[in-house]
Design a protein around this motif. Structure first.
Motif, PDB file in Angstrom:
ATOM      1  N   HIS A  48       0.834  -1.185   0.000  1.00  0.00           N
ATOM      2  CA  HIS A  48       0.000   0.000   0.000  1.00  0.00           C
ATOM      3  C   HIS A  48       0.880   1.251   0.000  1.00  0.00           C
ATOM      4  N   GLY A  49       0.353   2.298  -0.631  1.00  0.00           N
ATOM      5  CA  GLY A  49       1.104   3.540  -0.693  1.00  0.00           C
ATOM      6  C   GLY A  49       0.556   4.439  -1.780  1.00  0.00           C
ATOM      7  N   PRO A  50       1.272   5.506  -2.134  1.00  0.00           N
ATOM      8  CA  PRO A  50       0.828   6.390  -3.211  1.00  0.00           C
ATOM      9  C   PRO A  50       0.653   5.605  -4.509  1.00  0.00           C
ATOM     10  N   PRO A  51      -0.526   5.659  -5.123  1.00  0.00           N
ATOM     11  CA  PRO A  51      -0.791   4.825  -6.309  1.00  0.00           C
ATOM     12  C   PRO A  51       0.203   5.015  -7.446  1.00  0.00           C
ATOM     13  N   ASP A  83     -10.895   3.147  -5.655  1.00  0.00           N
ATOM     14  CA  ASP A  83      -9.752   2.370  -6.155  1.00  0.00           C
ATOM     15  C   ASP A  83      -8.454   2.950  -5.610  1.00  0.00           C
ATOM     16  N   ILE A  84      -8.362   4.258  -5.645  1.00  0.00           N
ATOM     17  CA  ILE A  84      -7.167   4.937  -5.135  1.00  0.00           C
ATOM     18  C   ILE A  84      -7.015   4.685  -3.640  1.00  0.00           C
ATOM     19  N   GLY A 101      -5.528  -3.976  -9.223  1.00  0.00           N
ATOM     20  CA  GLY A 101      -6.449  -2.873  -8.983  1.00  0.00           C
ATOM     21  C   GLY A 101      -7.718  -2.987  -9.813  1.00  0.00           C
ATOM     22  N   GLY A 102      -8.644  -2.082  -9.539  1.00  0.00           N
ATOM     23  CA  GLY A 102      -9.867  -1.986 -10.321  1.00  0.00           C
ATOM     24  C   GLY A 102     -11.030  -2.742  -9.710  1.00  0.00           C
ATOM     25  N   LEU A 353      -3.758   7.757 -14.473  1.00  0.00           N
ATOM     26  CA  LEU A 353      -3.702   7.745 -13.018  1.00  0.00           C
ATOM     27  C   LEU A 353      -3.298   9.117 -12.484  1.00  0.00           C
ATOM     28  N   ASP A 354      -2.339   9.766 -13.121  1.00  0.00           N
ATOM     29  CA  ASP A 354      -1.950  11.118 -12.701  1.00  0.00           C
ATOM     30  C   ASP A 354      -3.130  12.086 -12.810  1.00  0.00           C
ATOM     31  N   LYS A 355      -3.910  11.951 -13.864  1.00  0.00           N
ATOM     32  CA  LYS A 355      -5.098  12.807 -14.015  1.00  0.00           C
ATOM     33  C   LYS A 355      -6.111  12.519 -12.913  1.00  0.00           C
TER      34      LYS A 355
END
Length: 370
Positions: A48-51, A83-84, A101-102, A353-355
């Motif tokens: 786990h952590g920043p996606p 999800d994030i 994910g998802g 993902l950045d968006k």
């Protein structure tokens, strides 16, 4: 973690990928010869952590298709806030890591187990209730997971119908019996849930009062929401008046309110509610607590409720969602339910993902196209 070790650990996931060398042809049919899925590409996270730091795309080996399984070629899947949160490790329910994910999406049936009779190759399906591990090109899950849908629905709507629109419909129906002509009030009206609430309320003859944050271009936002069917739209600063009821005009006092922000925005919803009104909280975007005056409880007898789709879908009522999903998709097809999305190809997952994380400014909901 080495790739071989990761693949061994991934056997614990719902979409197990066995380390087999056999590759099958894409023209799958129901037979013993096609008992394996194609190899798959998947977005995985091992901790786990920043996606944007912990996710990566890897190749996964074929997996066995058992007699009650359905192999689905994924078509599209959104990047939802939940999800994030799962990847970050802060969501109350999340799969053990390493995980794929998802949680929501649409796909096309690619192959069937020998005992599956209610689906055919080429059908479009969505997981209902939503199911983890959908950010991959091929997904194998038991047949009871999948709901067949109409292939005429736009792909991006089919991929996103089971979380936000279903949340909006359930909240409108589950807490207060509303009749045509009644009024609801909500904050976070520009969110997809908020937009769905506006449109679903309009379909049922229910009026809506909508609260948005103060921002540049707020007048354009108001007009956009009114085109969707909003009766009134106010910025938070416009409600800094002694008596917000004076703003109602001919609208009856709301019996039901929705809060996805918390803090002062939740207090504004409460100020509109009528005697014995109910406010339902389904989010806390401001990360600030809800403060309720003592007089609101004593003299107005207000009720505060919470809604969490995951909990609702884990009860015996989960099967009720399937006809509701069909209903929502029929509204999409008739043009009565719409919201903005942006399709991004799977090979641009990092950019999408950045968006979704807000690193590149404001963007519509990101939907990955496989």
């Amino acid at each position: 973690m080495a790739m071989a070790s990761l693949r061994v650990t991934l056997r614990n996931l719902g979409s197990t990928r066995r380390s087999l060398q056999t590759r099958i042809f894409p023209s799958a049919v129901r037979s013993i010869a096609t008992s394996l899925s194609p190899p798959s590409r998947a977005v995985v996270y091992e901790q786990h952590g920043p996606p944007d730091q912990v996710t990566r795309v890897i190749e996964l080996a074929p997996v066995e298709i058992k007699e009650n399984d359905v192999c689905v070629k994924m078509l599209a899947s959104p990047i939802n806030p939940s999800d994030i949160n799962r990847i970050e490790g802060v969501y109350p329910v999340r799969p053990p890591v390493p995980a794929i994910g998802g949680y929501e999406g649409v796909g096309e049936v690619h192959a069937l187990g020998s005992a599956v009779s209610n689906l055919a190759v080429g059908d479009w399906v969505i997981p209902s209730p939503p199911s983890s591990g959908l950010w991959q090109t091929y997904v194998v899950k038991e047949q009871s997971v999948w709901l067949k849908i109409n292939k005429d629905v736009p792909m991006e709507y089919a991929a996103t119908i089971t979380v936000n629109p279903l949340t909006a419909l359930l909240m409108l129906e589950d807490f207060v019996k509303l009749n045509s002509g009644d009024t609801i009030v909500q904050n976070g009206a520009t969110s997809i849930v908020g937009q769905c609430i506006i449109q679903l309320a309009k379909v049922h003859g229910i009026k809506s009062i909508n609260i948005i944050r103060d921002r540049v271009g707020s007048e354009e936002v108001k007009e956009k929401l009114k085109r969707l069917g909003a009766n009134e739209v106010y910025t938070e600063s416009q409600l800094e008046v002694k008596n917000v009821k004076n703003l109602l005009g001919d609208l009856p006092e709301p019996a039901l309110g929705f809060n996805c922000i918390g803090g002062n925005a939740a207090s504004l919803v409460l100020r509109f509610l009528r005697q014995r009104g109910t406010m339902v909280t389904y989010g806390g975007m401001s990360k600030k607590p809800i403060t309720v005056s003592t007089s609101s409880f004593i003299f107005k007898d207000l009720a505060l409720r919470g809604f969490w789709l995951q909990k609702w879908m884990s009860t015996e009522r989960a099967n009720e969602c399937r006809p509701m999903i069909d209903y929502l998709l029929s509204l999409v097809q008739s043009g009565k339910l719409k919201y903005e999305m942006e399709l991004s190809p799977f090979h641009d997952f990092s950019l999408a993902l950045d968006k979704a994380l807000g690193k590149l400014g404001s963007h519509p909901k990101q939907v990955i196209k496989f």
